[in-house]
Design a protein around this motif. Structure first.
Motif, PDB file in Angstrom:
ATOM      1  N   UNK C  56      10.756  48.360 -13.529  1.00 57.48           N
ATOM      2  CA  UNK C  56       9.342  48.818 -12.185  1.00 57.48           C
ATOM      3  C   UNK C  56      10.182  48.057 -10.504  1.00 57.48           C
ATOM      4  N   UNK C  59      13.007  49.305  -9.756  1.00 55.47           N
ATOM      5  CA  UNK C  59      13.389  50.231  -8.304  1.00 55.47           C
ATOM      6  C   UNK C  59      11.912  50.501  -7.481  1.00 55.47           C
ATOM      7  N   UNK C  61       8.312  49.977  -7.795  1.00 58.10           N
ATOM      8  CA  UNK C  61       7.856  50.403  -8.310  1.00 58.10           C
ATOM      9  C   UNK C  61       6.680  49.468  -7.716  1.00 58.10           C
ATOM     10  N   UNK C  80       9.918  50.582  -1.373  1.00 57.01           N
ATOM     11  CA  UNK C  80       9.377  51.605  -1.844  1.00 57.01           C
ATOM     12  C   UNK C  80      10.491  51.882  -3.094  1.00 57.01           C
ATOM     13  N   UNK C  81       9.784  52.990  -3.638  1.00 58.30           N
ATOM     14  CA  UNK C  81      10.760  53.524  -5.118  1.00 58.30           C
ATOM     15  C   UNK C  81      11.352  54.436  -4.171  1.00 58.30           C
ATOM     16  N   UNK C  82      11.638  55.580  -3.364  1.00 60.55           N
ATOM     17  CA  UNK C  82      12.810  56.007  -2.539  1.00 60.55           C
ATOM     18  C   UNK C  82      13.511  55.855  -2.012  1.00 60.55           C
ATOM     19  N   UNK C  85      15.834  55.305  -5.009  1.00 62.73           N
ATOM     20  CA  UNK C  85      16.708  56.698  -5.026  1.00 62.73           C
ATOM     21  C   UNK C  85      17.169  56.461  -4.392  1.00 62.73           C
ATOM     22  N   UNK C  86      17.265  56.143  -2.805  1.00 68.67           N
ATOM     23  CA  UNK C  86      19.183  56.457  -1.466  1.00 68.67           C
ATOM     24  C   UNK C  86      19.526  55.567  -2.184  1.00 68.67           C
ATOM     25  N   UNK C  91      16.458  56.235 -12.875  1.00 70.30           N
ATOM     26  CA  UNK C  91      16.037  55.921 -14.293  1.00 70.30           C
ATOM     27  C   UNK C  91      15.156  56.888 -14.954  1.00 70.30           C
ATOM     28  N   UNK C 110      15.566  69.058  -9.606  1.00 71.48           N
ATOM     29  CA  UNK C 110      15.226  67.886  -8.729  1.00 71.48           C
ATOM     30  C   UNK C 110      15.746  66.375  -8.374  1.00 71.48           C
ATOM     31  N   UNK C 111      16.985  65.938  -9.717  1.00 70.22           N
ATOM     32  CA  UNK C 111      17.484  65.147  -9.507  1.00 70.22           C
ATOM     33  C   UNK C 111      18.290  64.824  -8.032  1.00 70.22           C
ATOM     34  N   UNK C 113      17.559  66.242  -5.556  1.00 72.98           N
ATOM     35  CA  UNK C 113      16.763  66.302  -3.676  1.00 72.98           C
ATOM     36  C   UNK C 113      17.713  65.558  -3.493  1.00 72.98           C
ATOM     37  N   UNK C 114      17.907  63.892  -2.634  1.00 73.29           N
ATOM     38  CA  UNK C 114      17.977  63.735  -1.868  1.00 73.29           C
ATOM     39  C   UNK C 114      19.032  63.927  -0.913  1.00 73.29           C
ATOM     40  N   UNK C 116      20.187  67.198  -1.046  1.00 69.03           N
ATOM     41  CA  UNK C 116      19.171  69.128  -0.307  1.00 69.03           C
ATOM     42  C   UNK C 116      19.273  68.180   0.913  1.00 69.03           C
ATOM     43  N   UNK C 173      18.418  64.447 -15.733  1.00 64.77           N
ATOM     44  CA  UNK C 173      17.504  64.662 -13.902  1.00 64.77           C
ATOM     45  C   UNK C 173      18.005  63.808 -13.399  1.00 64.77           C
TER      46      UNK C 173
END
Lengths: 383, 355, 263
Positions: C56, C59, C61, C80-82, C85-86, C91, C110-111, C113-114, C116, C173
């Motif tokens: 956590x 990434x 959290x 931040x978590x996003x 992800x970026x 995970x 949704x995996x 999403x970054x 799109x 995902x």
């Protein structure tokens, strides 16, 4: 409040408003407490609490015959008798079942039915005896309490039991449905006139601290008595929750339904108790409110004012409901008296009335800084 | 027997991603729309328009809007009435103060956009407040907006009674007056809005909403921005609701006061969403039909039975039956009419050989 | 399969002196280790050792009170978590964190999403760029579905899938994001032998074929010793061991922690 320093001349009205607000706040606490009880024990966000308050107040008002210039219809008393009778029957039946469960010996179903019929008969006779006049308070109050108990039982049996394990929003919608039903049912049964409940409370305003302020502080004794009743109820409930065996079971159910069930806590019974208790709390709120403002449909809406109390105090905190109620009550009265005139003047409004939303906005702003409410614990999110 | 998807092979992802992948569904929906535009005007009476069709269509749109927020994004809102009011009063003020824009499409779009802006504002707390706390917080918007339109005189153009009325209505120079004209205009708007809503919920944005609804923490960790996602749901939802509010004021009521958009309106729309089915566009229509039709049927009932009732008693009974029906429905099918519909379709696919 | 002797030069992520506490409870105390580009790194330890808390922190959290994390040469104490992800960290979760109301296909979509980007307007009309983008990403997602052998449940709501398949969808995902660093929190918990074998195969294939760096938490020592290049051991929020599997097997502190010698 043009100047930042409150002048002595302002202090009197300010305190008077504050006290009035706090006393109203106690009533908000009382309604909020009903919400909290049910939410704690079953996770149901009970929107019908306001409707229950109205229903209780209407019932009591009608039973005490407090109808301005209207004759009492026999039919209402027959209905009341039937309800009271079945309530007594239910109580008797329940007592017997408990007795049997504790090893008091088996009992035949037929005898239970007989007992129930007997209870109904007694209820009918009692009601019939008073059918032509109004009931005295000492009789009407327990009768209304019994009716609220039956109501709680019906809600648990007919609605909630069928919705076990549904999502919160579904349960919430169900209570909205119950609220609509009760609003309609209460008024169909008891009529929709404005009733007055007379508790025999002193009416003349009393003055406090006459030595300190010119003319003293004006306080409504009815409010004072109401506040005392509410405070006592709150204490009783807090003790009930923290100290009794049933209270412990309630807290267990609140934490985890399935786990509580697995250690042998009967979920149905617990929910029934909770709904009955919150029905009684609704009765108390209804009586006090009815005595203060008269019993009318709008009581059902006034109860919405308990909602900001909930978000302020937290949905599961009994002390939160109490403190939150006081803050909201005082804040809303103070804002109406001191802030509203300024707003009206400044923005050329068509009247004040900001107490309709002030409590909500207050609670909302507060939540932005402390999302868990006054007494909620900080939530550690896990994944 | 007629409803079969056997033999309909998809050869491209595009074909597989249509709104209605099954041919028979496409034909059916097309027939319904054609009938609504062509057949209904030929047979409907003014009563049917004003009491049933127009309320049904407008409230369906509001229900779609609320469903986006509650059903797709999982943010419970009790402020629908307030957002409808924003749409109605914004549209009214544009219509009143800028006569050069006397084109209902522009007026309604403006109402929707204003509602979206207010929706974003009141959606801000959703970042920190969740679940029922948020639901109660949205009540704040309802009561505040109610109060604002009743007390701030500018919004009602300083009319002494506080109620406002609209006069001559036009769309691209065509006058809208008769019930049938209003009906056609509403129908066209609702059809377009429905397609837009369906496109949004089945695409990337819809997935972001549903991800937040189903598990907000996981959604954030895989890269969705919670605030942006929630606010987009608030904005789109309020836009639809605002347009519906503007249409309700202009085309259904004609003249109105803030009471038309009070908290009971919020509950009414929420009932539609729940009874119709959370997270279903079709459900929004079914729920709206149910809620619009039920009181009408209830009012007819004593007449059919030959019983006389006072209006007060009737309205109390209506409350009772309404509440009881809602509870009954939730018990029988908590996922709403849309679920019943899809179960029926599933059965139909297999009929007459269910195994 | 035995421990694989591979060597790695480039450090992808390094953790320096991380401490994390909740109120008075210390979850992590002064943890340091690194993850090399391309390796499979395991974190093990008894329950409550702070393994999930460690992921956590990585990434974004949880925000550790002390210490810093250097990822791809950039040192930071919080994000931040996003943002994680970026930057290519994906995970899976110990308790499945799928979007239960959505289908397998939508979950894996949704995996992405970054990646799109089309705006509200085109999405509302669903023509032109929006439709093209949807199809392009659908193609990528279908490859993952093929890879994980879950074609048959493509359109089934994940809430209805059995546990093992849900775990697989969750991996899908995470893979859809084409991460550089993949964090797997107990990917094989609660699985039977065959499901574990399948999952091991997927993890190794991901590492081999896409060169994805993997950091995983796992309780099955057999699996851990087989597939990981290096292992870090946590106990009561402290690091008690770090090295290749053979070293760990001989480490006295680790053996004590697992056999329960008093502290």
């Amino acid at each position: 409040m043009a100047s930042s320093e409150p002048e002595p001349a302002m202090l009197g009205p300010f305190l008077e408003t504050l006290i009035g607000g706090l006393l109203t706040g106690v009533l908000y606490s009382l309604v909020a407490l009903g919400f909290v009880l049910i939410f704690k024990a079953s996770g149901v966000f009970n929107f019908a609490q306001g409707a229950m308050v109205l229903f209780a107040a209407l019932t009591l008002a009608r039973l005490t015959g407090a109808i301005d210039g209207r004759e009492v219809h026999l039919v209402h008393f027959i209905v009341a008798a039937a309800i009271l009778g079945s309530a007594l029957a239910f109580v008797a039946w329940y007592a017997w079942r408990e007795y049997v469960a504790r090893g008091g010996g088996a009992i035949e179903r037929r005898r239970i039915l007989l007992l129930a019929a007997g209870g109904a008969l007694i209820g009918g006779v009692v009601a019939g005896a008073y059918g032509k006049g109004s009931w005295p308070l000492w009789l009407a109050l327990p009768a209304t309490a019994a009716i609220m108990g039956v109501l709680a039982y019906a809600i648990e049996r007919l609605v909630l039991r069928h919705l076990v394990n549904q999502e919160g929003i579904i349960l919430f919608m169900a209570t909205l449905g119950i609220a609509y039903f009760l609003d309609g049912f209460g008024q169909t049964l008891w009529g929709s006139d404005i009733y007055k409940i007379n508790l025999g409370l002193p009416k003349d305003p009393i003055f406090l601290l006459e030595g300190v302020f010119e003319g003293g502080l004006l306080v409504d004794p009815g409010d004072l008595v109401a506040a005392v009743i509410a405070a006592v109820l709150v204490v009783v409930l807090a003790v009930f929750f923290q100290k009794t065996r049933v209270g412990r079971a309630l807290r267990a159910v609140a934490d985890d339904h399935a786990a509580a069930q697995s250690v042998g806590i009967p979920l149905d019974t617990i929910w029934l108790i909770v709904w009955t208790v919150s029905g009684l709390v609704a009765l108390a709120a209804g009586v006090i409110w009815g005595a203060k403002l008269g019993v009318q449909f709008s009581i059902s809406l006034i109860a919405l004012k308990a909602l900001p109390v909930l978000i302020l105090g937290g949905f599961t905190s009994v002390p939160g409901a109490i403190i939150g109620g006081l803050i909201i009550g005082a804040g809303e009265k103070l804002s109406e008296v001191f802030l509203a005139p300024i707003l009206v003047k400044q923005f050329n409004l068509a009247g004040g009335g900001i107490e309709n939303w002030f409590a909500y906005v207050l609670a909302l702003i507060f939540l932005l800084f402390r999302p868990q409410g006054l007494f909620g614990e900080r939530i550690i999110e896990r994944v | 027997m007629l409803y079969r998807e056997a033999g309909q092979f998809k050869t491209s992802y595009g074909a597989d991603q249509q709104i209605f992948p099954i041919l028979q569904d496409r034909i059916f929906v097309l027939l319904v729309i054609v009938a609504a535009f062509l057949v209904v005007p030929a047979i409907a009476s003014p009563y049917l328009y004003t009491e049933i069709l127009i309320p049904f269509l407008i409230l369906s749109l509001a229900a779609i809007g609320l469903n986006i927020l509650v059903g797709y994004c999982g943010q419970v809102s009790l402020g629908t009435g307030g957002f409808m009011a924003v749409g109605a009063y914004a549209a009214y003020n544009l219509w009143l103060r800028a006569p050069e824009f006397n084109n209902l499409i522009v007026v309604f779009l403006f109402g929707g956009l204003m509602a979206a802006a207010v929706g974003i504002l009141f959606g801000l707390p959703s970042l920190r407040i969740k679940g029922f706390y948020l639901a109660v917080a949205t009540l704040a918007s309802q009561f505040f907006l109610d109060w604002m339109f009743a007390r701030v005189k500018w919004f009602t153009n300083y009319t002494p009674s506080g109620s406002v009325a609209v006069g001559k209505l036009e769309v691209f120079g065509v006058q809208i007056d008769q019930p049938v004209e209003r009906y056609i205009l509403i129908l066209a708007i609702v059809v377009v809005a429905t397609v837009v809503a369906k496109n949004l919920v089945r695409g990337h944005i819809g997935r972001s909403w549903m991800a937040i609804r189903d598990m907000d923490i996981a959604a954030e960790i895989i890269g969705f921005r919670p605030l942006r996602t929630k606010l987009s749901a608030f904005a789109v939802s309020s836009f639809f609701i605002g347009v519906a509010g503007a249409m309700w004021g202009f085309l259904r009521l004609g003249s109105w006061e803030p009471l038309a958009f009070d908290i009971n309106r919020s509950f009414q729309i929420l009932f539609m969403v729940i009874i119709g089915g959370l997270g279903s566009i079709l459900g929004s229509f079914l729920g709206a039909a149910f809620i619009v039709l039920m009181p009408i049927l209830l009012n007819q009932l004593p007449g059919w039975l030959g019983v006389k009732m006072s209006t007060a008693l009737l309205s109390h009974l209506e409350f009772m039956v309404f509440g009881a029906m809602i509870v009954f429905f939730l018990i029988v099918e908590p996922h709403g009419l849309a679920r019943l519909w899809s179960i029926a379709k599933e059965k139909l696919r297999l009929w007459p050989f269910p195994h | 399969m035995s421990a694989r002797a591979r060597s790695f030069n480039e450090v992808l992520l390094s953790v320096e002196g991380i401490s994390l506490s909740f109120g008075g409870v210390k979850a992590l105390t002064d943890i340091s280790f690194d993850i090399a580009k391309g390796e499979i790194r395991a974190i093990i330890g008894p329950n409550g050792a702070g393994k999930s808390s460690m992921l956590n922190c990585i990434n974004g959290f949880y925000h550790p009170q002390q210490g810093a994390i250097t990822y791809k040469g950039v040192r930071r104490s919080q994000m931040r978590p996003h943002e994680a992800a970026e930057q290519g960290i994906a995970r899976t979760f110990q308790n499945i964190a799928l979007f239960r109301g959505m289908s397998t296909l939508d979950n894996i979509m949704t995996g992405r999403n970054l990646r799109m980007k089309t705006g509200l307007f085109w999405q509302a009309l669903r023509i032109g760029p929006a439709e093209r983008e949807e199809i392009e990403h659908r193609r990528a997602v279908e490859e993952i579905i093929d890879f994980l052998e879950i074609q048959h449940v493509r359109k089934v709501p994940v809430g209805q899938l059995p546990y093992g398949l849900q775990k697989r969808v969750e991996l899908g995902r995470a893979l859809a994001a084409q991460p550089e660093l993949l964090l797997l929190d107990e990917p094989m918990a609660g699985m039977n032998i065959e499901e574990k074998q399948d999952m091991c195969r997927f993890v190794l294939d991901v590492n081999d074929e896409f060169g994805t760096t993997i950091c995983l938490i796992e309780h099955d020592m057999g699996v851990v010793m087989d597939i990981s290049d290096r292992v870090v051991v946590l106990d009561y929020g402290r690091k008690i061991g770090d090295g290749v599997p053979d070293e760990i097997k001989r480490n006295q502190a680790v053996i004590d922690a697992y056999l329960g010698v008093g502290h």
